[in-house]
Design an enzyme around this catalytic site. Structure first.
Site, PDB file in Angstrom:
ATOM      1  N   GLY A 174     -33.842 -23.286 -69.471  1.00 26.97           N
ATOM      2  CA  GLY A 174     -33.767 -23.591 -70.906  1.00 26.97           C
ATOM      3  C   GLY A 174     -33.466 -22.347 -71.718  1.00 26.97           C
ATOM      4  O   GLY A 174     -33.219 -21.263 -71.173  1.00 26.97           O
ATOM      5  N   ASN A 193     -35.045 -29.484 -64.163  1.00 25.26           N
ATOM      6  CA  ASN A 193     -34.231 -30.669 -63.848  1.00 25.26           C
ATOM      7  C   ASN A 193     -33.038 -30.795 -64.788  1.00 25.26           C
ATOM      8  O   ASN A 193     -32.376 -31.826 -64.813  1.00 25.26           O
ATOM      9  CB  ASN A 193     -35.083 -31.945 -63.891  1.00 25.26           C
ATOM     10  CG  ASN A 193     -35.618 -32.216 -65.284  1.00 25.26           C
ATOM     11  OD1 ASN A 193     -35.487 -31.383 -66.187  1.00 25.26           O
ATOM     12  ND2 ASN A 193     -36.219 -33.378 -65.475  1.00 25.26           N
ATOM     13  N   VAL A 225     -40.639 -31.511 -62.768  1.00 22.90           N
ATOM     14  CA  VAL A 225     -42.001 -31.066 -62.431  1.00 22.90           C
ATOM     15  C   VAL A 225     -43.076 -32.064 -62.859  1.00 22.90           C
ATOM     16  O   VAL A 225     -44.261 -31.814 -62.644  1.00 22.90           O
ATOM     17  CB  VAL A 225     -42.322 -29.647 -62.988  1.00 22.90           C
ATOM     18  CG1 VAL A 225     -41.484 -28.597 -62.285  1.00 22.90           C
ATOM     19  CG2 VAL A 225     -42.157 -29.569 -64.495  1.00 22.90           C
ATOM     20  N   TYR A 238     -44.301 -35.220 -79.005  1.00 24.34           N
ATOM     21  CA  TYR A 238     -44.249 -33.785 -78.708  1.00 24.34           C
ATOM     22  C   TYR A 238     -45.580 -33.119 -79.080  1.00 24.34           C
ATOM     23  O   TYR A 238     -46.215 -32.466 -78.249  1.00 24.34           O
ATOM     24  CB  TYR A 238     -43.102 -33.160 -79.494  1.00 24.34           C
ATOM     25  CG  TYR A 238     -42.874 -31.681 -79.247  1.00 24.34           C
ATOM     26  CD1 TYR A 238     -42.453 -31.223 -77.995  1.00 24.34           C
ATOM     27  CD2 TYR A 238     -43.040 -30.745 -80.269  1.00 24.34           C
ATOM     28  CE1 TYR A 238     -42.212 -29.862 -77.781  1.00 24.34           C
ATOM     29  CE2 TYR A 238     -42.799 -29.392 -80.053  1.00 24.34           C
ATOM     30  CZ  TYR A 238     -42.375 -28.957 -78.808  1.00 24.34           C
ATOM     31  OH  TYR A 238     -42.140 -27.611 -78.599  1.00 24.34           O
ATOM     32  N   THR A 295     -38.235 -20.275 -82.696  1.00 27.64           N
ATOM     33  CA  THR A 295     -37.521 -19.175 -82.044  1.00 27.64           C
ATOM     34  C   THR A 295     -36.043 -19.529 -81.976  1.00 27.64           C
ATOM     35  O   THR A 295     -35.693 -20.694 -81.796  1.00 27.64           O
ATOM     36  CB  THR A 295     -38.118 -18.963 -80.638  1.00 27.64           C
ATOM     37  OG1 THR A 295     -39.478 -18.545 -80.799  1.00 27.64           O
ATOM     38  CG2 THR A 295     -37.364 -17.915 -79.849  1.00 27.64           C
ATOM     39  N   ARG A 314     -31.340 -28.094 -83.814  1.00 28.76           N
ATOM     40  CA  ARG A 314     -32.299 -27.256 -84.529  1.00 28.76           C
ATOM     41  C   ARG A 314     -31.574 -26.553 -85.679  1.00 28.76           C
ATOM     42  O   ARG A 314     -30.348 -26.433 -85.690  1.00 28.76           O
ATOM     43  CB  ARG A 314     -32.972 -26.273 -83.579  1.00 28.76           C
ATOM     44  CG  ARG A 314     -33.962 -27.016 -82.687  1.00 28.76           C
ATOM     45  CD  ARG A 314     -34.766 -26.100 -81.800  1.00 28.76           C
ATOM     46  NE  ARG A 314     -34.168 -25.930 -80.500  1.00 28.76           N
ATOM     47  CZ  ARG A 314     -34.840 -25.505 -79.428  1.00 28.76           C
ATOM     48  NH1 ARG A 314     -36.123 -25.221 -79.509  1.00 28.76           N
ATOM     49  NH2 ARG A 314     -34.237 -25.365 -78.267  1.00 28.76           N
TER      50      ARG A 314
HETATM   51  P1  NAD Z   1     -35.180 -26.008 -73.887  1.00 25.09           P
HETATM   52  O1  NAD Z   1     -34.993 -27.468 -74.073  1.00 25.09           O
HETATM   53  O2  NAD Z   1     -33.985 -25.123 -74.028  1.00 25.09           O
HETATM   54  O3  NAD Z   1     -35.860 -25.689 -72.494  1.00 25.09           O
HETATM   55  C1  NAD Z   1     -36.726 -26.570 -71.842  1.00 25.09           C
HETATM   56  C2  NAD Z   1     -36.347 -26.572 -70.364  1.00 25.09           C
HETATM   57  O4  NAD Z   1     -37.256 -27.427 -69.656  1.00 25.09           O
HETATM   58  C3  NAD Z   1     -34.947 -27.106 -70.085  1.00 25.09           C
HETATM   59  O5  NAD Z   1     -34.257 -26.250 -69.199  1.00 25.09           O
HETATM   60  C4  NAD Z   1     -35.189 -28.481 -69.462  1.00 25.09           C
HETATM   61  O6  NAD Z   1     -34.147 -28.879 -68.612  1.00 25.09           O
HETATM   62  C5  NAD Z   1     -36.501 -28.231 -68.754  1.00 25.09           C
HETATM   63  N1  NAD Z   1     -37.283 -29.452 -68.504  1.00 25.09           N
HETATM   64  C6  NAD Z   1     -37.693 -30.383 -69.381  1.00 25.09           C
HETATM   65  N2  NAD Z   1     -38.440 -31.327 -68.776  1.00 25.09           N
HETATM   66  C7  NAD Z   1     -38.523 -30.965 -67.468  1.00 25.09           C
HETATM   67  C8  NAD Z   1     -39.158 -31.528 -66.321  1.00 25.09           C
HETATM   68  N3  NAD Z   1     -39.872 -32.645 -66.400  1.00 25.09           N
HETATM   69  N4  NAD Z   1     -39.028 -30.880 -65.146  1.00 25.09           N
HETATM   70  C9  NAD Z   1     -38.314 -29.738 -65.045  1.00 25.09           C
HETATM   71  N5  NAD Z   1     -37.693 -29.159 -66.095  1.00 25.09           N
HETATM   72  C10 NAD Z   1     -37.786 -29.775 -67.289  1.00 25.09           C
HETATM   73  O7  NAD Z   1     -36.312 -25.580 -74.941  1.00 25.09           O
HETATM   74  P2  NAD Z   1     -36.846 -24.130 -75.352  1.00 25.09           P
HETATM   75  O8  NAD Z   1     -36.587 -23.957 -76.777  1.00 25.09           O
HETATM   76  O9  NAD Z   1     -36.374 -23.097 -74.404  1.00 25.09           O
HETATM   77  O10 NAD Z   1     -38.412 -24.352 -75.179  1.00 25.09           O
HETATM   78  C11 NAD Z   1     -39.106 -23.901 -74.017  1.00 25.09           C
HETATM   79  C12 NAD Z   1     -40.591 -24.136 -74.196  1.00 25.09           C
HETATM   80  O11 NAD Z   1     -41.070 -23.410 -75.332  1.00 25.09           O
HETATM   81  C13 NAD Z   1     -40.960 -25.598 -74.414  1.00 25.09           C
HETATM   82  O12 NAD Z   1     -42.156 -25.877 -73.725  1.00 25.09           O
HETATM   83  C14 NAD Z   1     -41.187 -25.677 -75.903  1.00 25.09           C
HETATM   84  O13 NAD Z   1     -42.091 -26.693 -76.239  1.00 25.09           O
HETATM   85  C15 NAD Z   1     -41.736 -24.292 -76.213  1.00 25.09           C
HETATM   86  N6  NAD Z   1     -41.480 -23.914 -77.617  1.00 25.09           N
HETATM   87  C16 NAD Z   1     -40.209 -23.590 -78.051  1.00 25.09           C
HETATM   88  C17 NAD Z   1     -40.008 -23.265 -79.384  1.00 25.09           C
HETATM   89  C18 NAD Z   1     -38.655 -22.870 -79.934  1.00 25.09           C
HETATM   90  O14 NAD Z   1     -38.537 -22.591 -81.124  1.00 25.09           O
HETATM   91  N7  NAD Z   1     -37.606 -22.797 -79.130  1.00 25.09           N
HETATM   92  C19 NAD Z   1     -41.096 -23.279 -80.283  1.00 25.09           C
HETATM   93  C20 NAD Z   1     -42.343 -23.653 -79.805  1.00 25.09           C
HETATM   94  C21 NAD Z   1     -42.537 -23.944 -78.473  1.00 25.09           C
HETATM   95  N1  UDP Z   2     -33.427 -28.804 -90.926  1.00 26.23           N
HETATM   96  C1  UDP Z   2     -32.480 -28.924 -91.935  1.00 26.23           C
HETATM   97  N2  UDP Z   2     -31.198 -29.163 -91.581  1.00 26.23           N
HETATM   98  C2  UDP Z   2     -30.776 -29.281 -90.300  1.00 26.23           C
HETATM   99  C3  UDP Z   2     -31.750 -29.157 -89.259  1.00 26.23           C
HETATM  100  C4  UDP Z   2     -33.060 -28.936 -89.617  1.00 26.23           C
HETATM  101  O1  UDP Z   2     -32.803 -28.814 -93.133  1.00 26.23           O
HETATM  102  O2  UDP Z   2     -29.565 -29.495 -90.068  1.00 26.23           O
HETATM  103  C5  UDP Z   2     -34.820 -28.500 -91.290  1.00 26.23           C
HETATM  104  C6  UDP Z   2     -35.868 -29.414 -90.681  1.00 26.23           C
HETATM  105  O3  UDP Z   2     -36.068 -30.543 -91.507  1.00 26.23           O
HETATM  106  C7  UDP Z   2     -37.075 -28.504 -90.623  1.00 26.23           C
HETATM  107  C8  UDP Z   2     -36.489 -27.113 -90.408  1.00 26.23           C
HETATM  108  O4  UDP Z   2     -35.123 -27.210 -90.778  1.00 26.23           O
HETATM  109  O5  UDP Z   2     -37.747 -28.525 -91.859  1.00 26.23           O
HETATM  110  C9  UDP Z   2     -36.604 -26.624 -88.982  1.00 26.23           C
HETATM  111  O6  UDP Z   2     -36.077 -27.605 -88.136  1.00 26.23           O
HETATM  112  P1  UDP Z   2     -35.943 -27.419 -86.570  1.00 26.23           P
HETATM  113  O7  UDP Z   2     -35.436 -28.713 -86.034  1.00 26.23           O
HETATM  114  O8  UDP Z   2     -35.130 -26.212 -86.269  1.00 26.23           O
HETATM  115  O9  UDP Z   2     -37.409 -27.107 -86.051  1.00 26.23           O
HETATM  116  P2  UDP Z   2     -38.880 -27.701 -86.391  1.00 26.23           P
HETATM  117  O10 UDP Z   2     -39.570 -26.570 -87.033  1.00 26.23           O
HETATM  118  O11 UDP Z   2     -38.741 -28.880 -87.297  1.00 26.23           O
HETATM  119  O12 UDP Z   2     -39.415 -28.070 -85.072  1.00 26.23           O
END
Ligand code: NAD
Ligand code: UDP
Length: 314
Positions: A11, A33, A58, A148, A178, A189
């Site tokens: 991911g 996956n 997983v 979620y 992030t 996002r």
């Molecule tokens: P992402 O969707 O890019 O990565 C998630 C990865 O998990 C993907 O590669 C997906 O294929 C894999 N995956 C999902 N379900 C699976 C399963 N059942 N078995 C095996 N693999 C599986 O998302 P990300 O932004 O990289 O987020 C990674 C983690 O960080 C997540 O747990 C997410 O909740 C957490 N997180 C991310 C953010 C953010 O802003 N990106 C913020 C808060 C928390």
């Molecule tokens: N958002 C927006 N326009 C877009 C996508 C998202 O205004 O095209 C807003 C969304 O409503 C939220 C914030 O941007 O208030 C962050 O959204 P994101 O989906 O990145 O992450 P979240 O913090 O909601 O998980």
């Protein structure tokens, strides 16, 4: 140096974590996956002697051969359009998958880290701003985002039960928004939406009035915080995020200022229920316990992300 199993390593955040850990000489076994991740995120690691990939859901049974020192559970859809589209996969990632990853850590006598989220705080009232780790949250248990939010709250709960009842060495990191290269340009996002729309000269879509706030952490900062927690003796939960807060409208203005030919900023109806109105981490714990704070300012992080999305979109 150790052997590390990472679910979700293909991911966005997971693949950056892999780069950093391989660079430090650890051996990695990624379980993914490709539900929301991409092969291209880890293509450069295939063939590296310290890197192994297992295509695996997983939340289903699996086995890992040999010793393991750390188990990192990142697998879960994370973007709101993804978890809206994949509600049951999201629930399973927080529940069954977390159980299985915890059991693997028990079996291997490994340290376990859960990637949790600021979403466990839900939509906090104004007096809970910024959010610190002692706040219990204000989550709608039956709303669209609950698949979620509640799955992550459940994942935190079982992690703590394994810690208390089974003596597992655990870490919980609460990651705030992030962004950075390798996010899918169409994952929905806000940062990638605004960049993609600007590069195409399309209108930037502010959901609602655009006055809701977020605090954006560049991915290398987030990864650094996660690893400091992993290698520390702190169980967490610990917030990892950038405390500089922006309205979504300000973010749109910043992006359009950086991309020549960007389209206008328009408001559209909020497509999701329970969108948090304010979000900003209190990072006192990360600062004092881990000596961590973010280093990359939004301007610089956006420039790097814009370059990556531009390259990807050709
Ligand atoms: P992402 O969707 O890019 O990565 C998630 C990865 O998990 C993907 O590669 C997906 O294929 C894999 N995956 C999902 N379900 C699976 C399963 N059942 N078995 C095996 N693999 C599986 O998302 P990300 O932004 O990289 O987020 C990674 C983690 O960080 C997540 O747990 C997410 O909740 C957490 N997180 C991310 C953010 C953010 O802003 N990106 C913020 C808060 C928390
Ligand atoms: N958002 C927006 N326009 C877009 C996508 C998202 O205004 O095209 C807003 C969304 O409503 C939220 C914030 O941007 O208030 C962050 O959204 P994101 O989906 O990145 O992450 P979240 O913090 O909601 O998980």
């Amino acid at each position: 140096m150790g052997r590390i199993v990472i679910s979700g390593g293909a991911g966005f955040i997971g693949s950056h974590l892999c780069d950093r850990l391989l660079g430090e000489g650890h051996g990695l076994f990624v379980l993914d996956n490709f539900l929301t991740g991409r092969r291209s995120n880890i293509a450069h690691l295939i063939g590296h002697p310290g890197f192994l990939l297992g295509e695996q859901d997983v939340s289903e049974p699996f086995a890992v051969d040999g010793p393991v020192d750390y188990v990192l559970h990142l697998a879960s859809p994370a973007s709101p359009p993804d978890f809206k589209r994949l509600p049951f996969e999201t629930i399973r990632a927080g529940s069954f998958a977390t159980h299985r990853m915890l059991d693997l850590a028990i079996e291997k006598k490994a340290r376990f880290l859960l990637a949790s989220t600021s979403e466990v705080y839900g939509d906090p009232p104004p007096e809970q701003h910024p959010q610190n780790e002692d706040y219990w949250g204000n989550v709608n248990p039956i709303g669209e985002r609950s698949v979620y939010d509640e799955a992550k709250r459940y994942a935190e709960m079982i992690t703590m039960a394994y810690r208390r009842e089974r003596g597992l060495d655990t870490r919980i990191v609460r990651i705030f928004n992030t962004y950075g290269p390798r996010m899918k340009p169409d994952d929905g996002r806000v940062v990638t939406n605004f960049i993609r729309q600007s590069l195409h000269g399309e209108p930037l879509t502010l959901y609602g009035d655009g006055n809701q706030t977020r605090s954006f952490s560049y991915v290398t900062d987030t990864v650094d915080g996660i690893l400091r927690l992993l290698m520390s003796n702190e169980p967490g939960p610990i917030n990892i995020g950038n405390p500089v807060e922006f309205t979504v409208r300000e973010l749109a203005e910043r992006v359009t200022a950086m991309i020549p030919g960007a389209g206008p900023i328009i408001t559209v109806e909020m497509p999701f229920q329970d969108d948090p109105k304010q979000r900003k981490p209190d990072i006192t714990r990360a600062r004092t316990l881990l000596g961590w704070e973010p280093k990359v300012p939004l301007e610089e992080g956006l420039r790097l992300t814009i370059d990556a999305v531009r390259t990807e979109l050709g």
